[in-house]
Write a protein that holds these residues in place. Structure first.
Motif, PDB file in Angstrom:
ATOM      1  N   VAL A  65      -0.575   9.522 -12.798  1.00 41.61           N
ATOM      2  CA  VAL A  65       0.713   9.677 -12.140  1.00 41.61           C
ATOM      3  C   VAL A  65       0.292  10.604 -10.858  1.00 41.61           C
ATOM      4  CG1 VAL A  65       2.780  10.971 -12.151  1.00 41.61           C
ATOM      5  CG2 VAL A  65       2.109   9.692 -14.287  1.00 41.61           C
ATOM      6  N   ASP A  66      -0.661  11.454 -11.044  1.00 34.84           N
ATOM      7  CA  ASP A  66      -0.816  12.198  -9.673  1.00 34.84           C
ATOM      8  C   ASP A  66      -1.540  11.537  -8.745  1.00 34.84           C
ATOM      9  OD1 ASP A  66      -1.328  14.491  -8.281  1.00 34.84           O
ATOM     10  OD2 ASP A  66      -3.456  14.655  -8.591  1.00 34.84           O
ATOM     11  N   GLU A  67      -2.528  10.481  -9.284  1.00 36.73           N
ATOM     12  CA  GLU A  67      -3.287   9.485  -8.245  1.00 36.73           C
ATOM     13  C   GLU A  67      -2.290   8.552  -7.602  1.00 36.73           C
ATOM     14  OE1 GLU A  67      -6.198   7.610 -10.281  1.00 36.73           O
ATOM     15  OE2 GLU A  67      -7.558   9.259 -10.518  1.00 36.73           O
ATOM     16  N   GLY A  68      -1.286   8.111  -8.169  1.00 37.27           N
ATOM     17  CA  GLY A  68      -0.321   7.168  -7.698  1.00 37.27           C
ATOM     18  C   GLY A  68      -0.970   5.839  -7.403  1.00 37.27           C
ATOM     19  N   SER A  69      -0.521   4.848  -6.709  1.00 35.28           N
ATOM     20  CA  SER A  69      -1.082   3.509  -6.485  1.00 35.28           C
ATOM     21  C   SER A  69      -2.129   3.567  -5.303  1.00 35.28           C
ATOM     22  CB  SER A  69       0.089   2.577  -6.318  1.00 35.28           C
ATOM     23  OG  SER A  69      -0.558   1.276  -5.877  1.00 35.28           O
ATOM     24  N   GLN A  70      -3.297   3.515  -5.661  1.00 28.53           N
ATOM     25  CA  GLN A  70      -4.443   3.613  -4.645  1.00 28.53           C
ATOM     26  C   GLN A  70      -4.443   2.450  -4.192  1.00 28.53           C
ATOM     27  OE1 GLN A  70      -5.839   6.351  -3.496  1.00 28.53           O
ATOM     28  NE2 GLN A  70      -4.667   7.401  -4.734  1.00 28.53           N
ATOM     29  N   TYR A 106      -4.316  -0.604   1.036  1.00 25.96           N
ATOM     30  CA  TYR A 106      -3.735  -2.182   1.762  1.00 25.96           C
ATOM     31  C   TYR A 106      -3.006  -1.512   2.978  1.00 25.96           C
ATOM     32  CZ  TYR A 106      -1.452  -6.472   2.592  1.00 25.96           C
ATOM     33  OH  TYR A 106      -0.849  -7.606   2.838  1.00 25.96           O
ATOM     34  N   TYR A 107      -2.170  -0.748   2.783  1.00 25.42           N
ATOM     35  CA  TYR A 107      -1.345  -0.151   3.988  1.00 25.42           C
ATOM     36  C   TYR A 107      -2.334   0.256   5.070  1.00 25.42           C
ATOM     37  CZ  TYR A 107       1.896   2.356   6.728  1.00 25.42           C
ATOM     38  OH  TYR A 107       2.610   2.736   7.987  1.00 25.42           O
ATOM     39  N   ASN A 108      -3.042   0.911   4.802  1.00 22.37           N
ATOM     40  CA  ASN A 108      -4.323   1.746   5.822  1.00 22.37           C
ATOM     41  C   ASN A 108      -5.006   0.424   6.335  1.00 22.37           C
ATOM     42  OD1 ASN A 108      -3.305   4.357   5.324  1.00 22.37           O
ATOM     43  ND2 ASN A 108      -5.050   4.643   3.875  1.00 22.37           N
TER      44      ASN A 108
END
Length: 87
Positions: A71-76, A81-83
Motif C-alpha cells: 500500500v505504501d509503494e502504490g502503483s509504481q 509511465y507518467y514520468n
C-alpha cells in the motif's frame, strides 16, 4: 451435390465425451453442485459470504508488513509511465 453434415458428428462427439465424464460419481456430484450454483445466481439468491468478495480492501492491518509495504509503494507502473511520457 453432396452436403456435409460435420456439425452432427461434433455434436455426437460432444455428447459421448459428456456421457463418459458423467459416468463417474464424483463428476456427477461436481456437475450437480455447478448447476445448483448457476440456478441460485440466475434466481438472484446469494449466500452471506458472496455479497462482498474483497474483505481487506483499503484497510490493511497495522501488523501485516507485506500488505502495508504494498500500500505504501502504490502503483509504481503508473508513476513510471507518467514520468516517461513527461520526459
Amino acid at each position: 451435390m453432396k452436403q456435409k453434415n460435420g456439425g452432427l458428428g461434433y455434436l455426437l462427439l460432444g455428447a459421448g465425451a459428456a456421457a463418459w465424464w458423467m459416468s463417474k460419481d464424483e463428476n456427477r456430484t461436481k456437475f450437480d453442485s455447478w448447476m445448483s450454483q448457476a440456478k441460485q445466481k440466475l434466481n438472484g439468491e446469494t449466500s452471506p459470504g458472496d455479497s462482498f468478495p474483497v474483505h481487506k480492501g483499503g484497510n490493511p492491518h497495522p501488523e501485516d508488513i507485506d500488505d502495508n509495504k504494498m500500500v505504501d509503494e502504490g502503483s509504481q507502473f503508473a508513476v513510471n509511465y507518467y514520468n516517461k511520457k513527461q520526459q
